[in-house]
Design an enzyme around this catalytic site. Structure first.
Site, PDB file in Angstrom:
ATOM      1  N   LYS A 111       0.817  -1.219   0.000  1.00 46.05           N
ATOM      2  CA  LYS A 111       0.000   0.000   0.000  1.00 46.05           C
ATOM      3  C   LYS A 111       0.849   1.267   0.000  1.00 46.05           C
ATOM      4  CE  LYS A 111      -4.381  -1.681   1.692  1.00 46.05           C
ATOM      5  NZ  LYS A 111      -5.442  -1.591   2.685  1.00 46.05           N
ATOM      6  N   LYS A 193      -4.878 -11.078  -5.889  1.00 47.54           N
ATOM      7  CA  LYS A 193      -6.124 -11.441  -5.202  1.00 47.54           C
ATOM      8  C   LYS A 193      -7.254 -10.463  -5.562  1.00 47.54           C
ATOM      9  CE  LYS A 193      -5.573  -8.872  -0.951  1.00 47.54           C
ATOM     10  NZ  LYS A 193      -5.790  -8.716   0.456  1.00 47.54           N
ATOM     11  N   LYS A 196     -10.880  -4.913  -3.216  1.00 47.16           N
ATOM     12  CA  LYS A 196     -11.861  -3.827  -3.244  1.00 47.16           C
ATOM     13  C   LYS A 196     -11.361  -2.657  -4.062  1.00 47.16           C
ATOM     14  CE  LYS A 196     -13.645  -4.568   1.410  1.00 47.16           C
ATOM     15  NZ  LYS A 196     -13.406  -4.205   2.815  1.00 47.16           N
TER      16      LYS A 196
HETATM   17  P1  AMP Z   1     -10.625  -6.280   3.694  1.00 46.92           P
HETATM   18  O1  AMP Z   1     -11.259  -6.243   2.362  1.00 46.92           O
HETATM   19  O2  AMP Z   1      -9.155  -6.076   3.585  1.00 46.92           O
HETATM   20  O3  AMP Z   1     -11.299  -5.480   4.744  1.00 46.92           O
HETATM   21  O4  AMP Z   1     -10.766  -7.793   4.147  1.00 46.92           O
HETATM   22  C1  AMP Z   1     -11.850  -8.325   4.875  1.00 46.92           C
HETATM   23  C2  AMP Z   1     -11.677  -9.829   5.015  1.00 46.92           C
HETATM   24  O5  AMP Z   1     -11.783 -10.468   3.740  1.00 46.92           O
HETATM   25  C3  AMP Z   1     -10.324 -10.277   5.574  1.00 46.92           C
HETATM   26  O6  AMP Z   1     -10.513 -11.341   6.469  1.00 46.92           O
HETATM   27  C4  AMP Z   1      -9.558 -10.715   4.363  1.00 46.92           C
HETATM   28  O7  AMP Z   1      -8.607 -11.703   4.666  1.00 46.92           O
HETATM   29  C5  AMP Z   1     -10.645 -11.288   3.484  1.00 46.92           C
HETATM   30  N1  AMP Z   1     -10.307 -11.171   2.064  1.00 46.92           N
HETATM   31  C6  AMP Z   1     -10.049 -10.031   1.371  1.00 46.92           C
HETATM   32  N2  AMP Z   1      -9.788 -10.292   0.065  1.00 46.92           N
HETATM   33  C7  AMP Z   1      -9.868 -11.656  -0.070  1.00 46.92           C
HETATM   34  C8  AMP Z   1      -9.718 -12.557  -1.176  1.00 46.92           C
HETATM   35  N3  AMP Z   1      -9.434 -12.111  -2.399  1.00 46.92           N
HETATM   36  N4  AMP Z   1      -9.888 -13.872  -0.942  1.00 46.92           N
HETATM   37  C9  AMP Z   1     -10.187 -14.332   0.291  1.00 46.92           C
HETATM   38  N5  AMP Z   1     -10.353 -13.540   1.378  1.00 46.92           N
HETATM   39  C10 AMP Z   1     -10.204 -12.216   1.211  1.00 46.92           C
END
Ligand code: AMP
Ligand code: TRP
Length: 329
Positions: A111, A193, A196
């Site tokens: 980031k 991956k 968002k």
């Molecule tokens: P965040 O979007 O960073 O707030 O992530 C929220 C949750 O979603 C966390 O537990 C991440 O590990 C999970 N997560 C985010 N992106 C992925 C992905 N591409 N595949 C699996 N888990 C994800």
């Protein structure tokens, strides 16, 4: 019965990776555990956010939590910044963390690379996350496997503090990762991956996407020129990702799906996957619309914050006692 804690950032665009990697476990775990689910808005401001957009995203995530099946009667659902203990404990942990270990965090490296000068908040992000977890004497943290490094740091910090200030200071938590769905890849580039923040909106399936957007995203998903449906993450990462998504959404093992598509083309797999996704997401979207506009939502969050705060205050008192902080003469 274990204490479970996890959080999601209110950055909008909650996608299939978030659901299959994390949110799905949140729902399952509430059956026989004491669960606390947080909307981590203070993590969201580590990158600049428009206040109006942030407000909306917080309520969207809260409504999605409930629409996916998190039951506020069973679990505590609340907004991080409504409980002051997160920021307090974060500072106490900061003082036991090293700049070296924080510089090694992959998420920080990625980031901060995108910006000319990295905000300190981005650097401290994992310490705030450790505070979230340790504040509730958490035993289990359900997350996607991209968070493994942050969970390990949390454990290291907790053990280090316990060594300095007493073994009763923190409970040492453990990460819990899904076997399937732990890492959902981007649809346009299966080597990164699903995220968002990726610019191409067709690189992810968002939980609130319309059937036509879902169709477009899946039909244009990157595949390969082999033309045979096999599960080969090295040679056919795009197809492997679609098979993973299919399997996670239907609870059918990947091998069986591969057999079902023996002799069929990528188009057939994609078309059926669109149906599976629309079938899975439509009821969630209907519940979301109801909850998002109800007066109950702010009340549920306020009640959740009160319950969370009662637990947090006890931990803060214990940690301050052990550290020798505050008025105790
Ligand atoms: P965040 O979007 O960073 O707030 O992530 C929220 C949750 O979603 C966390 O537990 C991440 O590990 C999970 N997560 C985010 N992106 C992925 C992905 N591409 N595949 C699996 N888990 C994800
Ligand atoms: N860092 C997590 C993510 O990006 C979000 C998060 C913040 C979190 N605090 C947490 C997850 C505490 C689990 C527990 O996904």
């Amino acid at each position: 019965m274990k204490r479970v804690f996890s959080g999601i950032q209110p950055t909008g665009n909650i996608h299939l990776g978030n659901y299959l990697g994390a949110l799905r476990q949140f729902v399952d775990l509430q059956k026989d555990n004491e669960c606390i689910y947080c909307i981590v808005d203070m993590h969201a401001i580590t990158v600049p956010k428009d206040p109006e957009v942030l407000k909306k995203s917080i309520m969207d995530v809260a409504a999605l939590y409930l629409a996916l099946g998190i039951d506020p009667e069973k679990s505590i659902v609340f907004i991080q910044s409504d409980v002051p203990g997160h920021a307090e404990l974060s500072w106490m942990l900061t003082c036991s963390s090293y700049t070296g270990e924080l510089s090694r965090m992959t998420q920080f490296k990625q980031k901060s690379k995108m910006q000319e000068s990295a905000p300190t908040g981005l650097f401290m992000y994992p310490v705030l996350m450790a505070a979230d977890i340790l504040l509730y004497d958490t035993e289990v943290v359900p997350v996607g496997d991209d968070q493994k490094q942050h969970i390990e740091l949390t454990r290291d910090l907790a053990k280090r503090v316990n060594g300095k200030y007493g073994e009763d200071t923190f409970v040492i938590p453990e990460g819990r990762y899904m076997k399937s769905g732990a890492r959902i890849m981007s649809l346009d580039d299966p080597s990164s991956k699903m995220s968002k923040s990726a610019e191409n909106e067709y690189s992810r399936i968002q939980l609130l996407d319309s059937p036509s957007k879902i169709k477009k995203s899946i039909m244009r998903a990157t595949t390969d020129s082999e033309g045979v449906i096999r599960y080969d993450q090295e040679k056919q990462p795009g197809i492997a990702n679609l098979l993973n998504i299919y399997s996670a959404c239907t609870n059918k093992p990947v091998d069986e799906i591969v057999k079902d598509y023996d002799g069929k083309g990528y188009g057939a797999l994609k078309k059926d996957l669109v149906d599976v996704l629309v079938e899975n997401l439509t009821p969630v979207q209907e519940r979301f619309a109801e909850i998002r506009n109800s007066d109950e939502l702010p009340k549920i969050l306020a009640a959740g914050a009160e319950k969370a705060n009662a637990i947090a205050e006890k931990t803060i008192k214990r940690v301050k006692d052990n550290f020798g902080l505050g008025n105790r003469f």
